[in-house]
Design a protein around this motif. Structure first.
Motif, PDB file in Angstrom:
ATOM      1  N   TRP A 172      16.132   1.246  -0.335  1.00  0.00           N
ATOM      2  CA  TRP A 172      14.670   1.228  -0.403  1.00  0.00           C
ATOM      3  C   TRP A 172      14.187   2.666  -0.493  1.00  0.00           C
ATOM      4  CZ3 TRP A 172      12.229  -2.811  -1.869  1.00  0.00           C
ATOM      5  CH2 TRP A 172      12.778  -4.065  -1.634  1.00  0.00           C
ATOM      6  N   GLU A 173      13.760   3.020  -1.697  1.00  0.00           N
ATOM      7  CA  GLU A 173      13.334   4.377  -1.975  1.00  0.00           C
ATOM      8  C   GLU A 173      12.167   4.321  -2.957  1.00  0.00           C
ATOM      9  OE1 GLU A 173      16.034   7.983  -2.989  1.00  0.00           O
ATOM     10  OE2 GLU A 173      15.496   7.041  -4.892  1.00  0.00           O
ATOM     11  N   SER A 231       6.821   0.721  -3.000  1.00  0.00           N
ATOM     12  CA  SER A 231       7.160  -0.676  -3.283  1.00  0.00           C
ATOM     13  C   SER A 231       6.793  -1.489  -2.051  1.00  0.00           C
ATOM     14  CB  SER A 231       8.660  -0.823  -3.563  1.00  0.00           C
ATOM     15  OG  SER A 231       9.402  -0.474  -2.396  1.00  0.00           O
ATOM     16  N   GLU A 232       7.189  -2.771  -2.068  1.00  0.00           N
ATOM     17  CA  GLU A 232       6.994  -3.593  -0.876  1.00  0.00           C
ATOM     18  C   GLU A 232       7.823  -3.097   0.295  1.00  0.00           C
ATOM     19  OE1 GLU A 232      10.272  -5.848  -3.136  1.00  0.00           O
ATOM     20  OE2 GLU A 232       8.803  -4.256  -3.436  1.00  0.00           O
ATOM     21  N   GLY A 233       8.786  -2.177   0.017  1.00  0.00           N
ATOM     22  CA  GLY A 233       9.597  -1.606   1.087  1.00  0.00           C
ATOM     23  C   GLY A 233       8.789  -0.824   2.107  1.00  0.00           C
ATOM     24  N   MET A 234       7.524  -0.531   1.799  1.00  0.00           N
ATOM     25  CA  MET A 234       6.667   0.167   2.762  1.00  0.00           C
ATOM     26  C   MET A 234       6.649  -0.553   4.115  1.00  0.00           C
ATOM     27  SD  MET A 234       2.550   0.834   2.479  1.00  0.00           S
ATOM     28  CE  MET A 234       2.630   2.213   1.348  1.00  0.00           C
ATOM     29  N   MET A 235       6.540  -1.870   4.087  1.00  0.00           N
ATOM     30  CA  MET A 235       6.470  -2.618   5.347  1.00  0.00           C
ATOM     31  C   MET A 235       7.770  -2.499   6.127  1.00  0.00           C
ATOM     32  SD  MET A 235       7.007  -6.676   4.502  1.00  0.00           S
ATOM     33  CE  MET A 235       5.922  -6.768   3.097  1.00  0.00           C
ATOM     34  N   LEU A 236       8.870  -2.431   5.404  1.00  0.00           N
ATOM     35  CA  LEU A 236      10.190  -2.356   6.032  1.00  0.00           C
ATOM     36  C   LEU A 236      10.286  -1.117   6.927  1.00  0.00           C
ATOM     37  CD1 LEU A 236      12.975  -3.837   5.843  1.00  0.00           C
ATOM     38  CD2 LEU A 236      13.542  -2.247   4.019  1.00  0.00           C
ATOM     39  N   SER A 264      13.072   8.997   8.141  1.00  0.00           N
ATOM     40  CA  SER A 264      13.292   7.893   7.194  1.00  0.00           C
ATOM     41  C   SER A 264      12.075   7.672   6.305  1.00  0.00           C
ATOM     42  CB  SER A 264      13.636   6.601   7.951  1.00  0.00           C
ATOM     43  OG  SER A 264      14.916   6.682   8.529  1.00  0.00           O
ATOM     44  N   TRP A 265      10.884   7.843   6.863  1.00  0.00           N
ATOM     45  CA  TRP A 265       9.673   7.709   6.049  1.00  0.00           C
ATOM     46  C   TRP A 265       9.649   8.789   4.971  1.00  0.00           C
ATOM     47  CZ3 TRP A 265       6.215   3.980   5.390  1.00  0.00           C
ATOM     48  CH2 TRP A 265       5.022   4.270   4.731  1.00  0.00           C
ATOM     49  N   GLN A 266      10.059   9.978   5.325  1.00  0.00           N
ATOM     50  CA  GLN A 266      10.092  11.058   4.348  1.00  0.00           C
ATOM     51  C   GLN A 266      11.133  10.789   3.264  1.00  0.00           C
ATOM     52  OE1 GLN A 266       7.636  13.241   4.399  1.00  0.00           O
ATOM     53  NE2 GLN A 266       6.985  12.115   6.232  1.00  0.00           N
ATOM     54  N   ALA A 267      12.248  10.181   3.641  1.00  0.00           N
ATOM     55  CA  ALA A 267      13.262   9.819   2.648  1.00  0.00           C
ATOM     56  C   ALA A 267      12.718   8.765   1.689  1.00  0.00           C
ATOM     57  CB  ALA A 267      14.522   9.309   3.349  1.00  0.00           C
ATOM     58  N   TRP A 268      11.940   7.829   2.219  1.00  0.00           N
ATOM     59  CA  TRP A 268      11.343   6.784   1.382  1.00  0.00           C
ATOM     60  C   TRP A 268      10.328   7.374   0.403  1.00  0.00           C
ATOM     61  CZ3 TRP A 268       6.246   4.603   1.374  1.00  0.00           C
ATOM     62  CH2 TRP A 268       6.127   3.448   0.585  1.00  0.00           C
ATOM     63  N   LEU A 269       9.606   8.413   0.815  1.00  0.00           N
ATOM     64  CA  LEU A 269       8.590   9.041  -0.019  1.00  0.00           C
ATOM     65  C   LEU A 269       9.155   9.939  -1.116  1.00  0.00           C
ATOM     66  CD1 LEU A 269       6.090  10.290   2.722  1.00  0.00           C
ATOM     67  CD2 LEU A 269       5.722   8.353   1.190  1.00  0.00           C
ATOM     68  N   ALA A 270      10.435  10.231  -1.062  1.00  0.00           N
ATOM     69  CA  ALA A 270      11.000  11.326  -1.848  1.00  0.00           C
ATOM     70  C   ALA A 270      10.743  11.230  -3.346  1.00  0.00           C
ATOM     71  CB  ALA A 270      12.499  11.430  -1.586  1.00  0.00           C
ATOM     72  N   THR A 271      10.673  10.033  -3.902  1.00  0.00           N
ATOM     73  CA  THR A 271      10.523   9.885  -5.351  1.00  0.00           C
ATOM     74  C   THR A 271       9.084   9.618  -5.780  1.00  0.00           C
ATOM     75  OG1 THR A 271      10.999   7.507  -5.246  1.00  0.00           O
ATOM     76  CG2 THR A 271      12.874   9.001  -5.550  1.00  0.00           C
TER      77      THR A 271
END
Length: 510
Positions: free
Chosen positions: A244-245, A248-253, A269-276
């Motif tokens: 999950w990067e 996307s709907e992965g925000m809730m996750l 982990s939130w920063q890793a999700w935001l990376a792209t």
């Protein structure tokens, strides 16, 4: 087998549409609402300048006919959840009434929330909702959790994407232990935790079971070394290679995982999700926004979490919030339909909506002198990440966007019902999808004959959020949601009131 998860989006190519991959890699009061929902800036209570290429929110007051139409749609959509759920287990099928063999844990999450809406709208009594909810939570809690391939319903608190309706166990070896479908289930579980607050034995048990189910999920186990969450796991293959990067709907996750003090993630982990995100921010069909091609990715997290007027640092730097971002995505889709570069039949300002949905089938045929390739279930959408369109329109795209842009979503629903309602509007509201460009000897256009829980859910929840804010208000009371947002760096708006609350308010087992 159906899923909303489209991991190839992050590789900037169209998703693999094979059935196996789709399975394995897998969201009278209207008159008052019309006066409340006059534009994002007013809703959020936060002033910001709109970023370039944005269409300003429009004031919208529904007509009496709109009130009646949306009220009817909401009740019919609720009835789908009430009728499709197994009264003995509470499990809800992926699709109904066409196929009741595979139950979807995501559908269950939407269903648990639907029962609260049913109470609010007097479709059912509170006692009926309590009993159905208890049946569901008790059953889910007792389902076996272990690492076996065929004697488990989940592992480490996560659940398999699809369960066998007869046994509650993993449906088959192709089914993954799904992080996102578990998150959709847990949104419903947290809703129960915060809706059933009366001092009765049954509602106390609901709260206890909700705590137990949520606190059992081991988010740390699903975290990979670079702090991103895996999309899933299986006994045969271990963790899926997709993460999950990106938006996307992965925000809730991530918000759920950041919000729990047990087995939770850290803000990195939130920063890793935001990376792209920066790669997918830009203009598309007259709107500048953080792109995700299918509209479900702009709907699922928002169905439960109120993002109006709250921002993390990334979205704050763009001068908007994530709610405004979703509103722009809806307008971009409408603008795409008006432009209609593919020359699909029926597209116009009031007939639009691309998301993951059923389709006519994987077939190539000649229509009006053009060779057209049509798809079965597919993640249709338009954005900077990819565009995939075969002329199939899903009413959930507009229905699940009512809270974002009622001024264009409700006219779209009204038009689709008026023009195609004989085939696509029935006992449970809108069928999953239709395609005006696909013709055969039986009818002038293709229309689906079934309903999907993950497409019914956004319609029901977002219509109610537009009417009253009910689901948002309930979830604002969740200590998990509040803590998760704060851990992710969200600030402003309604979070200001709880920013100083200690994380210990999150309930633990017992």
């Amino acid at each position: 087998m159906k899923t909303k998860c489209v991991p190839d989006v992050w590789k900037n190519k169209k998703p693999d549409l094979s059935e196996k991959r789709k399975s394995f890699l897998k969201t009278g009061a209207l008159l008052l609402a019309g006066s409340l929902f006059l534009g994002v800036a007013n809703i959020s209570g936060q002033a910001y300048a709109l970023a370039p290429s944005a269409q300003a929110p429009q004031a919208y007051t529904p007509t009496p006919a709109d009130v009646a139409m949306v009220s009817d749609l909401e009740q019919r959509t609720f009835q789908w959840f009430w009728d499709s759920a197994d009264p003995a287990t509470g499990l809800i099928p992926d699709r109904y009434p066409s196929d009741q063999k595979q139950d979807s844990v995501a559908s269950v999450g939407f269903g648990l929330t639907a029962y609260g809406i049913g109470v609010k709208r007097h479709y059912i009594t509170r006692q009926q909702a309590v009993e159905r909810t208890l049946t569901t939570l008790r059953y889910m809690w007792k389902l076996p959790q272990n690492e076996s391939a065929d004697k488990a319903s989940g592992y480490h608190g996560f659940f398999y994407h699809f369960l066998d309706n007869r046994t509650g166990l993993r449906l088959n070896p192709d089914i993954e232990l799904s992080s996102i479908d578990t998150a959709l289930l847990m949104q419903g579980v947290l809703f129960c935790r915060n809706f059933y607050t009366q001092d009765t034995a049954q509602e106390k048990e609901i709260r206890q079971l909700s705590d137990q189910l949520f606190n059992r999920v081991d988010w740390k186990w699903m975290e990979r070394p670079d702090h991103r969450l895996s999309m899933g796991w299986s006994p045969e293959h271990g963790f899926l290679p997709n993460y999950w990067e990106g938006y996307s709907e992965g925000m809730m996750l991530y918000i759920l995982a950041l919000g729990t003090p047990e087995h939770g993630l850290q803000p990195v982990s939130w920063q890793a999700w935001l990376a792209t995100n920066d790669k997918r921010w830009g203009e598309e069909y007259g709107q500048t926004f953080l792109n995700f091609a299918p509209l479900f990715g702009h709907q699922y997290s928002h169905a439960w979490i109120d993002f109006r007027g709250i921002q993390d640092n990334w979205i704050s730097s763009k001068g908007i919030d994530y709610f405004e971002n979703s509103r722009r995505a809806v307008y971009a889709q409408r603008n795409y339909a008006v432009s209609n570069p593919g020359k699909w039949q029926g597209y116009d300002a009031n007939t639009w909506g691309l998301t993951a949905s059923d389709g006519p089938g994987d077939v190539t045929k000649t229509e009006n002198g053009q060779t057209r390739h049509f798809l079965s279930y597919s993640a249709r959408g338009v954005g900077r990440d990819y565009t995939q369109d075969d002329g199939t329109i899903a009413p959930t795209a507009a229905g699940g966007s009512v809270a974002f842009a009622p001024e264009i979503a409700i006219p779209a629903l009204r038009t689709m019902k008026s023009k195609y309602g004989n085939h696509i509007y029935g006992k449970y509201g809108f069928a999953d999808s239709f395609n005006p460009s696909f013709h055969d000897e039986k009818q002038d256009y293709w229309a689906d004959n079934t309903y999907l829980g993950i497409d019914q859910g956004p319609i029901l929840l977002m219509v109610e959020n537009w009417r009253s804010g009910f689901v948002w208000d309930t979830m604002r009371q969740s200590a998990v949601i509040r803590r998760g947002l704060l851990q992710a760096g969200f600030h402003g708006g309604w979070l200001q009131q709880v920013a100083q609350q200690p994380s210990s308010v999150v309930r633990r087992k017992g």
